[in-house]
Motif scaffolding. Sequence first.
Motif, PDB file in Angstrom:
ATOM      1  N   PRO A  30      18.354 -90.543 -41.908  1.00  0.00           N
ATOM      2  CA  PRO A  30      16.991 -90.012 -41.952  1.00  0.00           C
ATOM      3  C   PRO A  30      16.744 -88.953 -40.885  1.00  0.00           C
ATOM      4  CG  PRO A  30      16.999 -92.178 -40.931  1.00  0.00           C
ATOM      5  CD  PRO A  30      18.403 -91.906 -41.391  1.00  0.00           C
ATOM      6  N   PRO A  31      15.919 -87.972 -41.216  1.00  0.00           N
ATOM      7  CA  PRO A  31      15.520 -86.977 -40.221  1.00  0.00           C
ATOM      8  C   PRO A  31      14.575 -87.599 -39.188  1.00  0.00           C
ATOM      9  CG  PRO A  31      14.688 -86.422 -42.422  1.00  0.00           C
ATOM     10  CD  PRO A  31      15.419 -87.709 -42.532  1.00  0.00           C
ATOM     11  N   SER A  32      14.297 -86.890 -38.122  1.00  0.00           N
ATOM     12  CA  SER A  32      13.443 -87.444 -37.063  1.00  0.00           C
ATOM     13  C   SER A  32      11.953 -87.337 -37.388  1.00  0.00           C
ATOM     14  CB  SER A  32      13.743 -86.767 -35.725  1.00  0.00           C
ATOM     15  OG  SER A  32      13.538 -85.383 -35.838  1.00  0.00           O
ATOM     16  N   ASP A  33      11.536 -86.362 -38.161  1.00  0.00           N
ATOM     17  CA  ASP A  33      10.132 -86.192 -38.529  1.00  0.00           C
ATOM     18  C   ASP A  33       9.734 -87.241 -39.570  1.00  0.00           C
ATOM     19  OD1 ASP A  33       7.563 -84.972 -38.982  1.00  0.00           O
ATOM     20  OD2 ASP A  33       8.426 -84.016 -40.759  1.00  0.00           O
ATOM     21  N   PRO A  34       8.665 -88.025 -39.320  1.00  0.00           N
ATOM     22  CA  PRO A  34       8.271 -89.090 -40.253  1.00  0.00           C
ATOM     23  C   PRO A  34       8.002 -88.599 -41.682  1.00  0.00           C
ATOM     24  CG  PRO A  34       7.076 -89.318 -38.192  1.00  0.00           C
ATOM     25  CD  PRO A  34       7.821 -88.020 -38.120  1.00  0.00           C
ATOM     26  N   LYS A  38      10.090 -89.580 -45.255  1.00  0.00           N
ATOM     27  CA  LYS A  38       9.520 -89.998 -46.548  1.00  0.00           C
ATOM     28  C   LYS A  38      10.044 -89.127 -47.683  1.00  0.00           C
ATOM     29  CE  LYS A  38       6.917 -93.451 -45.394  1.00  0.00           C
ATOM     30  NZ  LYS A  38       7.009 -94.778 -45.998  1.00  0.00           N
ATOM     31  N   TRP A  39      10.126 -87.811 -47.456  1.00  0.00           N
ATOM     32  CA  TRP A  39      10.659 -86.917 -48.488  1.00  0.00           C
ATOM     33  C   TRP A  39      12.130 -87.229 -48.759  1.00  0.00           C
ATOM     34  CZ3 TRP A  39       8.078 -84.533 -52.005  1.00  0.00           C
ATOM     35  CH2 TRP A  39       6.776 -84.109 -51.762  1.00  0.00           C
ATOM     36  N   ALA A  40      12.899 -87.453 -47.699  1.00  0.00           N
ATOM     37  CA  ALA A  40      14.323 -87.780 -47.866  1.00  0.00           C
ATOM     38  C   ALA A  40      14.470 -89.074 -48.656  1.00  0.00           C
ATOM     39  CB  ALA A  40      15.008 -87.897 -46.505  1.00  0.00           C
ATOM     40  N   LEU A  41      13.623 -90.052 -48.365  1.00  0.00           N
ATOM     41  CA  LEU A  41      13.665 -91.321 -49.090  1.00  0.00           C
ATOM     42  C   LEU A  41      13.288 -91.120 -50.554  1.00  0.00           C
ATOM     43  CD1 LEU A  41      14.145 -94.351 -48.939  1.00  0.00           C
ATOM     44  CD2 LEU A  41      11.772 -94.627 -48.183  1.00  0.00           C
ATOM     45  N   ALA A  42      12.306 -90.278 -50.813  1.00  0.00           N
ATOM     46  CA  ALA A  42      11.911 -90.001 -52.201  1.00  0.00           C
ATOM     47  C   ALA A  42      13.075 -89.389 -52.980  1.00  0.00           C
ATOM     48  CB  ALA A  42      10.699 -89.073 -52.237  1.00  0.00           C
ATOM     49  N   TYR A  43      13.761 -88.423 -52.370  1.00  0.00           N
ATOM     50  CA  TYR A  43      14.907 -87.802 -53.049  1.00  0.00           C
ATOM     51  C   TYR A  43      16.047 -88.803 -53.232  1.00  0.00           C
ATOM     52  CZ  TYR A  43      12.838 -83.161 -52.823  1.00  0.00           C
ATOM     53  OH  TYR A  43      12.024 -82.079 -53.006  1.00  0.00           O
ATOM     54  N   TRP A  44      16.256 -89.648 -52.238  1.00  0.00           N
ATOM     55  CA  TRP A  44      17.328 -90.644 -52.324  1.00  0.00           C
ATOM     56  C   TRP A  44      17.046 -91.629 -53.467  1.00  0.00           C
ATOM     57  CZ3 TRP A  44      17.773 -95.952 -50.415  1.00  0.00           C
ATOM     58  CH2 TRP A  44      19.101 -96.417 -50.362  1.00  0.00           C
ATOM     59  N   HIS A  64       6.011 -94.701 -55.735  1.00  0.00           N
ATOM     60  CA  HIS A  64       4.549 -94.786 -55.797  1.00  0.00           C
ATOM     61  C   HIS A  64       3.990 -95.573 -54.613  1.00  0.00           C
ATOM     62  CE1 HIS A  64       0.820 -96.752 -57.688  1.00  0.00           C
ATOM     63  NE2 HIS A  64       0.484 -95.547 -57.310  1.00  0.00           N
ATOM     64  N   ALA A  65       4.517 -96.779 -54.401  1.00  0.00           N
ATOM     65  CA  ALA A  65       3.944 -97.678 -53.404  1.00  0.00           C
ATOM     66  C   ALA A  65       4.339 -97.352 -51.967  1.00  0.00           C
ATOM     67  CB  ALA A  65       4.358 -99.118 -53.728  1.00  0.00           C
ATOM     68  N   ASP A  66       5.562 -96.896 -51.764  1.00  0.00           N
ATOM     69  CA  ASP A  66       6.072 -96.736 -50.399  1.00  0.00           C
ATOM     70  C   ASP A  66       6.071 -95.304 -49.885  1.00  0.00           C
ATOM     71  OD1 ASP A  66       6.596 -99.463 -50.520  1.00  0.00           O
ATOM     72  OD2 ASP A  66       8.704 -99.184 -51.046  1.00  0.00           O
ATOM     73  N   ILE A  67       5.903 -94.334 -50.785  1.00  0.00           N
ATOM     74  CA  ILE A  67       6.071 -92.952 -50.345  1.00  0.00           C
ATOM     75  C   ILE A  67       4.866 -92.073 -50.665  1.00  0.00           C
ATOM     76  CG2 ILE A  67       7.506 -90.890 -50.609  1.00  0.00           C
ATOM     77  CD1 ILE A  67       9.843 -92.858 -51.227  1.00  0.00           C
ATOM     78  N   ALA A  68       4.439 -92.069 -51.913  1.00  0.00           N
ATOM     79  CA  ALA A  68       3.384 -91.136 -52.343  1.00  0.00           C
ATOM     80  C   ALA A  68       2.107 -91.297 -51.528  1.00  0.00           C
ATOM     81  CB  ALA A  68       3.098 -91.312 -53.829  1.00  0.00           C
ATOM     82  N   ASP A  69       1.688 -92.514 -51.273  1.00  0.00           N
ATOM     83  CA  ASP A  69       0.471 -92.730 -50.472  1.00  0.00           C
ATOM     84  C   ASP A  69       0.618 -92.108 -49.094  1.00  0.00           C
ATOM     85  OD1 ASP A  69      -0.889 -94.104 -52.443  1.00  0.00           O
ATOM     86  OD2 ASP A  69      -0.355 -96.091 -51.676  1.00  0.00           O
ATOM     87  N   ASP A  70       1.751 -92.370 -48.443  1.00  0.00           N
ATOM     88  CA  ASP A  70       1.971 -91.869 -47.086  1.00  0.00           C
ATOM     89  C   ASP A  70       2.037 -90.345 -47.021  1.00  0.00           C
ATOM     90  OD1 ASP A  70       2.015 -94.479 -46.216  1.00  0.00           O
ATOM     91  OD2 ASP A  70       4.198 -94.594 -46.067  1.00  0.00           O
ATOM     92  N   LEU A  71       2.426 -89.720 -48.117  1.00  0.00           N
ATOM     93  CA  LEU A  71       2.514 -88.258 -48.147  1.00  0.00           C
ATOM     94  C   LEU A  71       1.244 -87.607 -48.701  1.00  0.00           C
ATOM     95  CD1 LEU A  71       6.204 -87.748 -49.327  1.00  0.00           C
ATOM     96  CD2 LEU A  71       5.262 -87.365 -47.039  1.00  0.00           C
ATOM     97  N   GLY A  72       0.230 -88.408 -48.972  1.00  0.00           N
ATOM     98  CA  GLY A  72      -1.029 -87.857 -49.474  1.00  0.00           C
ATOM     99  C   GLY A  72      -0.975 -87.486 -50.947  1.00  0.00           C
ATOM    100  N   HIS A  73      -0.177 -88.170 -51.717  1.00  0.00           N
ATOM    101  CA  HIS A  73      -0.025 -87.966 -53.160  1.00  0.00           C
ATOM    102  C   HIS A  73       0.293 -86.513 -53.530  1.00  0.00           C
ATOM    103  CE1 HIS A  73      -0.996 -92.032 -54.368  1.00  0.00           C
ATOM    104  NE2 HIS A  73      -1.879 -92.029 -53.396  1.00  0.00           N
TER     105      HIS A  73
END
Length: 118
Positions: A30-34, A38-44, A64-73
């Motif tokens: 994972p990259p250092s920027d939070p 999240k984007w890296a996890l979405a692509y993975w 949907h549950a773990d990534i989209a909310d945190d990234l502001g949809h």
Amino acid sequence: MLAGLLRSEEPEAPHLFDQVLDELGLLLHPPSDPRAVKWALAYWIAGQISDGSLDAAVGAHRIHADIADDLGHPRELEPLVRCARDLASWEESWGVSVEELKRAAVEAAQRFLSTRPR
């Protein structure tokens, strides 16, 4: 090699475990920027949906549950979020099978992957 380690070779286990994860394609750096994490996890996850190593319904739900909310949809994730919602609320009366909805999630994951910055 990992499974055959002797007790005296135990200090080598963490390195070998990471090597196993890497060989299986399960190691994520994972990259250092939070937000970048999240984007890296979405692509993975999308990659796992796309190659069939993760059930499309499970993967879409995780995005949907773990990534989209945190990234502001973000709009880039909306098709996968929509698939997750459809799969979670599916009813037989819809006239479409769960398998068709899963295929739509795989296609959405593949489209999302095609937008990945190089």
